[in-house]
Design a protein around this motif. Structure first.
Motif, PDB file in Angstrom:
ATOM      1  N   LEU A  73       0.844  -1.195   0.000  1.00  0.00           N
ATOM      2  CA  LEU A  73       0.000   0.000   0.000  1.00  0.00           C
ATOM      3  C   LEU A  73       0.879   1.245   0.000  1.00  0.00           C
ATOM      4  O   LEU A  73       1.804   1.351   0.804  1.00  0.00           O
ATOM      5  CB  LEU A  73      -0.921   0.020   1.223  1.00  0.00           C
ATOM      6  N   ILE A  74       0.576   2.184  -0.868  1.00  0.00           N
ATOM      7  CA  ILE A  74       1.378   3.399  -0.951  1.00  0.00           C
ATOM      8  C   ILE A  74       0.913   4.441   0.064  1.00  0.00           C
ATOM      9  O   ILE A  74       1.646   5.380   0.396  1.00  0.00           O
ATOM     10  CB  ILE A  74       1.328   3.985  -2.381  1.00  0.00           C
ATOM     11  N   ASN A  75      -0.316   4.284   0.588  1.00  0.00           N
ATOM     12  CA  ASN A  75      -0.850   5.300   1.492  1.00  0.00           C
ATOM     13  C   ASN A  75      -0.509   5.029   2.949  1.00  0.00           C
ATOM     14  O   ASN A  75      -1.227   5.427   3.860  1.00  0.00           O
ATOM     15  CB  ASN A  75      -2.377   5.416   1.333  1.00  0.00           C
ATOM     16  N   ARG A  76       0.588   4.342   3.186  1.00  0.00           N
ATOM     17  CA  ARG A  76       1.118   4.128   4.525  1.00  0.00           C
ATOM     18  C   ARG A  76       2.425   4.907   4.641  1.00  0.00           C
ATOM     19  O   ARG A  76       3.313   4.786   3.795  1.00  0.00           O
ATOM     20  CB  ARG A  76       1.382   2.642   4.794  1.00  0.00           C
ATOM     21  N   PHE A  79       5.760   2.859   4.204  1.00  0.00           N
ATOM     22  CA  PHE A  79       6.216   2.505   2.863  1.00  0.00           C
ATOM     23  C   PHE A  79       6.660   3.743   2.085  1.00  0.00           C
ATOM     24  O   PHE A  79       7.649   3.698   1.347  1.00  0.00           O
ATOM     25  CB  PHE A  79       5.122   1.751   2.108  1.00  0.00           C
ATOM     26  N   ALA A  80       5.923   4.852   2.251  1.00  0.00           N
ATOM     27  CA  ALA A  80       6.326   6.083   1.573  1.00  0.00           C
ATOM     28  C   ALA A  80       7.708   6.535   2.035  1.00  0.00           C
ATOM     29  O   ALA A  80       8.517   7.033   1.240  1.00  0.00           O
ATOM     30  CB  ALA A  80       5.293   7.179   1.838  1.00  0.00           C
ATOM     31  N   ILE A  99       7.223   3.044  -8.979  1.00  0.00           N
ATOM     32  CA  ILE A  99       6.519   2.562  -7.792  1.00  0.00           C
ATOM     33  C   ILE A  99       5.273   1.776  -8.199  1.00  0.00           C
ATOM     34  O   ILE A  99       4.472   2.235  -9.020  1.00  0.00           O
ATOM     35  CB  ILE A  99       6.119   3.737  -6.885  1.00  0.00           C
ATOM     36  N   CYS A 100       5.119   0.592  -7.635  1.00  0.00           N
ATOM     37  CA  CYS A 100       3.945  -0.256  -7.875  1.00  0.00           C
ATOM     38  C   CYS A 100       3.342  -0.633  -6.520  1.00  0.00           C
ATOM     39  O   CYS A 100       4.069  -0.862  -5.568  1.00  0.00           O
ATOM     40  CB  CYS A 100       4.317  -1.539  -8.617  1.00  0.00           C
ATOM     41  N   GLN A 101       2.016  -0.720  -6.451  1.00  0.00           N
ATOM     42  CA  GLN A 101       1.389  -1.212  -5.228  1.00  0.00           C
ATOM     43  C   GLN A 101       0.485  -2.393  -5.544  1.00  0.00           C
ATOM     44  O   GLN A 101      -0.197  -2.419  -6.559  1.00  0.00           O
ATOM     45  CB  GLN A 101       0.633  -0.109  -4.478  1.00  0.00           C
ATOM     46  N   THR A 102       0.505  -3.369  -4.646  1.00  0.00           N
ATOM     47  CA  THR A 102      -0.198  -4.633  -4.898  1.00  0.00           C
ATOM     48  C   THR A 102      -1.584  -4.693  -4.275  1.00  0.00           C
ATOM     49  O   THR A 102      -2.355  -5.589  -4.594  1.00  0.00           O
ATOM     50  CB  THR A 102       0.615  -5.811  -4.336  1.00  0.00           C
ATOM     51  N   PRO A 299      12.211   3.855   8.778  1.00  0.00           N
ATOM     52  CA  PRO A 299      11.960   3.468   7.381  1.00  0.00           C
ATOM     53  C   PRO A 299      12.865   4.158   6.360  1.00  0.00           C
ATOM     54  O   PRO A 299      13.234   3.537   5.356  1.00  0.00           O
ATOM     55  CB  PRO A 299      10.494   3.852   7.169  1.00  0.00           C
ATOM     56  N   VAL A 300      13.216   5.438   6.585  1.00  0.00           N
ATOM     57  CA  VAL A 300      14.087   6.116   5.617  1.00  0.00           C
ATOM     58  C   VAL A 300      15.454   5.439   5.588  1.00  0.00           C
ATOM     59  O   VAL A 300      16.011   5.178   4.518  1.00  0.00           O
ATOM     60  CB  VAL A 300      14.225   7.614   5.953  1.00  0.00           C
ATOM     61  N   LEU A 301      15.978   5.124   6.769  1.00  0.00           N
ATOM     62  CA  LEU A 301      17.258   4.415   6.841  1.00  0.00           C
ATOM     63  C   LEU A 301      17.146   3.042   6.183  1.00  0.00           C
ATOM     64  O   LEU A 301      18.069   2.599   5.486  1.00  0.00           O
ATOM     65  CB  LEU A 301      17.686   4.269   8.299  1.00  0.00           C
ATOM     66  N   MET A 302      16.021   2.367   6.385  1.00  0.00           N
ATOM     67  CA  MET A 302      15.809   1.067   5.756  1.00  0.00           C
ATOM     68  C   MET A 302      15.899   1.180   4.240  1.00  0.00           C
ATOM     69  O   MET A 302      16.534   0.363   3.562  1.00  0.00           O
ATOM     70  CB  MET A 302      14.445   0.494   6.166  1.00  0.00           C
TER      71      MET A 302
END
Length: 348
Positions: A73-76, A79-80, A99-102, A299-302
């Motif tokens: 999901l891109i609206n999290r 993930f963003a 970017i693809c979302q499933t 998440p950014v570091l990830m």
């Protein structure tokens, strides 16, 4: 600008009175060109608004300088933020991110991976769907010798690097914090444990209870979607079944938000009567009327580290053995008002 007006390396070479070959080497970061000449060529190219022919670059280098990022999901925010980290690391090196979302659909995930492979993508970053069981579409990426990197959610697949946080420790620390605050009947509201992240968070929850001689044996066990509605439903079920509890550890912040909303609607005092801790440190958690205790996932570091792993593999060449790194980042516990029943110690 028409094709005939388009700036070429010959325009740059005439302006600087150097050969077109030298300009080409400078633009392609060749070691055969001095740093001074390279900087001058790059500066002049920018002034003249020169743009490299991406097809020519791809044919020469064997790369398209495109990578795919596949997320549920891109609206999290999580993930963003990972995508942001990937972009910040790769864009300065000339890469573009697709970017693809499933939507948590394994069939759509397979279709998107095939579409990316059809564009001769240079690499794929993926956090798998919760419905992904058949790994053939992931194996197809490996068979094409395209670098594949899992982040956050992953599958056990040889030859694939992974970047994640220590979900077990994150949950263990969160539940230990609740216990240290005086809570002892702690409910776990988690996600689908077919996903490694939710299984690891559940194991961390159980381990923390056992380490403090507590048990969840007589407590209900929830496996739900990561949504506000799930939190509302879980709390309603707890009260409908007259379950005796004094805290809730949630495997996502959205579940935790739903729990907080339903508890407050019932007049329950948070954290005095019930403590709540979430997981992910979504941006909204620190802006609630009762700021939510939660576990941060960096998440950014990830994303940045996942991109670095990709660069290491792509620079090794397609004929090299697949790189298989397992990078585990340290989670960070944010203790806020939904779980701080005890006043923190203050020193004069």
């Amino acid at each position: 600008m028409s094709q005939k007006d388009k700036i070429t390396i010959y325009d740059i070479s005439r302006k600087l009175n150097i050969s077109a070959a030298t300009v080409s080497r400078a633009l392609n970061n060749s070691a055969r060109v001095s740093a001074k000449t390279r900087d001058l060529v790059l500066k002049t190219a920018k002034e003249l608004n020169y743009q490299q022919n991406s097809l020519a670059v791809a044919l020469k280098s064997g790369r398209t300088f495109n990578v795919g990022v596949v997320v549920p999901l891109i609206n999290r925010s999580f993930f963003a933020s990972v995508i942001r980290g990937i972009e910040e690391e790769l864009e300065p090196k000339g890469y573009h991110v697709i970017i693809c979302q499933t939507h948590e659909d394994a069939d759509k995930e397979a279709q998107q991976l095939q579409a990316l492979l059809n564009t001769n993508i240079d690499g794929v970053f993926i956090s798998v769907s919760k419905t992904t069981e058949d790994l053939k579409h992931l194996e197809a990426v490996l068979n094409s010798k395209t670098p594949l990197i899992f982040f956050d959610r992953k599958k056990d697949l040889k030859g694939v690097s992974t970047v994640s946080i220590d979900d077990f420790k994150g949950a263990y620390d969160a539940v230990t914090h609740l216990i240290e605050q005086g809570y002892s009947k702690i409910i776990h509201v988690g996600g689908d444990r077919n996903l490694n992240i939710y299984e690891d968070r559940y194991r961390g929850y159980v381990a923390a209870l056992e380490a403090h001689h507590l048990s969840n044996q007589n407590l209900p066990d929830f496996q739900m979607s990561s949504s506000i509605e799930s939190g509302l439903e879980a709390v309603n079920q707890l009260y409908d079944s007259q379950t005796d509890f004094d805290a809730i550890f949630c495997a996502s912040d959205y579940i935790a938000l739903g729990c907080v909303q339903e508890l407050r609607s019932r007049g329950i005092q948070i954290p005095q009567e019930v403590g709540v801790v979430g997981f992910s440190n979504e941006p909204f958690t620190s802006h609630l009327e009762n700021p939510l205790s939660t576990v941060g996932q960096t998440p950014v570091l990830m994303g940045k580290i996942a991109a670095q792993v990709f660069l290491e593999q792509i620079n090794a060449g397609k004929d090299s053995e697949p790189l298989e790194k397992n990078v585990v980042l340290k989670p960070e516990l944010f203790t806020r008002s939904t779980s701080l029943k005890k006043e923190p110690l203050r020193f004069p």
